[in-house]
Design a protein around this motif. Structure first.
Motif, mmCIF file in Angstrom:
data_model
loop_
_atom_site.group_PDB
_atom_site.id
_atom_site.type_symbol
_atom_site.label_atom_id
_atom_site.label_comp_id
_atom_site.label_asym_id
_atom_site.label_seq_id
_atom_site.Cartn_x
_atom_site.Cartn_y
_atom_site.Cartn_z
ATOM 1 N N ASP A 27 -1.705 -0.032 -6.884
ATOM 2 C CA ASP A 27 -2.274 1.288 -7.379
ATOM 3 C C ASP A 27 -3.342 2.107 -6.867
ATOM 4 O OD1 ASP A 27 -2.959 3.537 -9.182
ATOM 5 O OD2 ASP A 27 -1.964 2.885 -10.755
ATOM 6 N N ASP A 28 -3.260 3.346 -6.125
ATOM 7 C CA ASP A 28 -4.258 3.864 -5.374
ATOM 8 C C ASP A 28 -5.428 4.499 -6.153
ATOM 9 O OD1 ASP A 28 -2.432 5.721 -6.560
ATOM 10 O OD2 ASP A 28 -3.643 7.267 -5.313
ATOM 11 N N VAL A 47 -3.605 -12.849 -10.266
ATOM 12 C CA VAL A 47 -3.434 -11.403 -9.730
ATOM 13 C C VAL A 47 -4.025 -11.119 -8.519
ATOM 14 C CG1 VAL A 47 -3.699 -9.012 -10.607
ATOM 15 C CG2 VAL A 47 -3.337 -10.658 -12.221
ATOM 16 N N ALA A 48 -3.239 -10.537 -7.404
ATOM 17 C CA ALA A 48 -3.662 -9.898 -6.336
ATOM 18 C C ALA A 48 -3.653 -8.469 -6.635
ATOM 19 C CB ALA A 48 -3.113 -10.375 -5.164
ATOM 20 N N ALA A 49 -4.648 -7.642 -5.704
ATOM 21 C CA ALA A 49 -4.377 -6.008 -5.974
ATOM 22 C C ALA A 49 -4.119 -5.572 -4.733
ATOM 23 C CB ALA A 49 -5.563 -5.804 -6.667
ATOM 24 N N ALA A 50 -3.628 -4.318 -4.819
ATOM 25 C CA ALA A 50 -3.350 -3.445 -3.425
ATOM 26 C C ALA A 50 -3.639 -2.235 -3.605
ATOM 27 C CB ALA A 50 -2.207 -3.959 -2.641
ATOM 28 N N ALA A 51 -4.050 -1.276 -2.799
ATOM 29 C CA ALA A 51 -4.508 -0.067 -3.133
ATOM 30 C C ALA A 51 -3.145 0.849 -2.390
ATOM 31 C CB ALA A 51 -5.827 0.500 -2.450
ATOM 32 N N ARG A 52 -2.523 0.318 -1.617
ATOM 33 C CA ARG A 52 -1.572 1.181 -0.866
ATOM 34 C C ARG A 52 -0.238 0.361 -0.835
ATOM 35 N NH1 ARG A 52 -4.284 5.010 1.095
ATOM 36 N NH2 ARG A 52 -2.814 6.145 2.750
ATOM 37 N N VAL A 53 0.914 0.891 -0.676
ATOM 38 C CA VAL A 53 2.136 0.081 -0.251
ATOM 39 C C VAL A 53 2.120 -0.874 0.925
ATOM 40 C CG1 VAL A 53 4.729 0.480 -0.115
ATOM 41 C CG2 VAL A 53 3.549 1.622 -1.561
ATOM 42 N N SER A 54 1.609 -0.333 2.209
ATOM 43 C CA SER A 54 1.471 -0.799 3.247
ATOM 44 C C SER A 54 0.558 -2.228 3.110
ATOM 45 C CB SER A 54 0.742 0.083 4.285
ATOM 46 O OG SER A 54 -0.357 0.536 4.048
ATOM 47 N N GLU A 55 -0.222 -2.165 2.087
ATOM 48 C CA GLU A 55 -1.003 -3.215 1.933
ATOM 49 C C GLU A 55 -0.286 -4.285 1.107
ATOM 50 O OE1 GLU A 55 -5.031 -4.002 -0.500
ATOM 51 O OE2 GLU A 55 -5.052 -1.933 0.287
ATOM 52 N N ALA A 56 0.623 -3.852 0.261
ATOM 53 C CA ALA A 56 1.377 -4.743 -0.602
ATOM 54 C C ALA A 56 2.449 -5.372 -0.022
ATOM 55 C CB ALA A 56 1.917 -3.837 -2.000
ATOM 56 N N ARG A 73 3.438 7.166 -7.974
ATOM 57 C CA ARG A 73 2.928 8.079 -7.191
ATOM 58 C C ARG A 73 1.932 7.473 -6.307
ATOM 59 N NH1 ARG A 73 4.316 13.779 -8.988
ATOM 60 N NH2 ARG A 73 6.700 13.790 -8.594
ATOM 61 N N MET A 74 1.853 7.161 -5.012
ATOM 62 C CA MET A 74 0.668 6.730 -4.234
ATOM 63 C C MET A 74 0.492 7.929 -3.088
ATOM 64 S SD MET A 74 0.549 2.912 -4.904
ATOM 65 C CE MET A 74 2.005 2.488 -4.998
ATOM 66 N N PRO A 75 -0.600 8.007 -2.203
ATOM 67 C CA PRO A 75 -0.515 9.049 -1.110
ATOM 68 C C PRO A 75 0.271 8.471 0.067
ATOM 69 C CG PRO A 75 -2.661 8.252 -1.947
ATOM 70 C CD PRO A 75 -1.745 7.405 -2.771
ATOM 71 N N ASP A 76 0.461 7.178 0.387
ATOM 72 C CA ASP A 76 1.076 6.743 1.618
ATOM 73 C C ASP A 76 2.587 6.988 1.305
ATOM 74 O OD1 ASP A 76 0.831 4.587 0.229
ATOM 75 O OD2 ASP A 76 0.164 3.279 1.817
ATOM 76 N N GLU A 77 2.925 5.935 0.412
ATOM 77 C CA GLU A 77 4.454 5.633 0.156
ATOM 78 C C GLU A 77 4.402 5.606 -1.452
ATOM 79 O OE1 GLU A 77 6.691 2.841 2.821
ATOM 80 O OE2 GLU A 77 4.596 2.343 3.399
ATOM 81 N N SER A 78 5.499 5.647 -1.996
ATOM 82 C CA SER A 78 5.589 5.245 -3.461
ATOM 83 C C SER A 78 5.958 3.906 -4.028
ATOM 84 C CB SER A 78 6.610 6.224 -4.046
ATOM 85 O OG SER A 78 7.819 5.811 -3.892
ATOM 86 N N GLY A 79 5.734 3.821 -5.161
ATOM 87 C CA GLY A 79 6.136 2.388 -5.709
ATOM 88 C C GLY A 79 7.570 2.439 -5.771
ATOM 89 N N LEU A 80 8.508 3.261 -5.425
ATOM 90 C CA LEU A 80 9.861 3.245 -5.232
ATOM 91 C C LEU A 80 10.220 2.855 -3.831
ATOM 92 C CD1 LEU A 80 11.300 6.434 -7.197
ATOM 93 C CD2 LEU A 80 11.225 4.064 -7.744
#
Length: 136
Positions: A27-28, A47-56, A73-80
């Motif tokens: 989640d951003d 649990v691990a956490a990421a702020a962006r899809v690219s990081e995930a 909905r996130m700024p770089d790419e979406s959860g989809l």
């Protein structure tokens, strides 16, 4: 340990902890990401956490990863986008999506993939139930 964790142990009779499962939270929004991470940790997940899809995306190569909980909905790419990458690289990996503002088309895409969508704001119990169901 939080009061929430203590209540969970009491609810489970303080007995042996369930096997630790590894969940990635994406989640951003930092406050949301941290709260979801804490709730899942208190429920016994690693649990691990990421702020962006690219990081995930790097976590998809970790065979220990058991599930993903991601905002849509996130700024770089979406959860989809993350869901699509997970389906390609780790077919069968459980994914739970979260949203506070997804469009009907995004919800429909998630539904077509058979992925549960948690509507923000959701309760801790709803979050835990969605992750537990996804892991079954």
């Amino acid at each position: 340990r939080s009061r929430y964790h203590t209540r969970l142990n009491m609810r489970h009779g303080g007995s042996e902890e369930p096997p630790e499962r590894f969940v990635l939270v994406v989640d951003d929004e930092e406050p949301v990401r941290q709260l979801v991470q804490e709730v899942l940790e208190d429920a016994g997940y690693r649990v691990a956490a990421a702020a962006r899809v690219s990081e995930a995306l790097r976590y998809l190569d970790d065979p220990a990863l058991d599930a993903i909980v991601s905002d849509i909905r996130m700024p770089d790419e979406s959860g989809l986008d993350l869901l699509a990458a997970a389906r390609e690289r780790r077919p069968g990996l459980p994914v739970v999506l979260m949203t506070g503002a997804a469009a009907a088309a995004e919800r429909a895409q998630a539904a077509a993939e058979g992925v549960p969508v948690l509507e923000k704001p959701f309760t801790f119990a709803e979050l835990e139930a969605a992750v537990a169901a996804a892991l079954r």
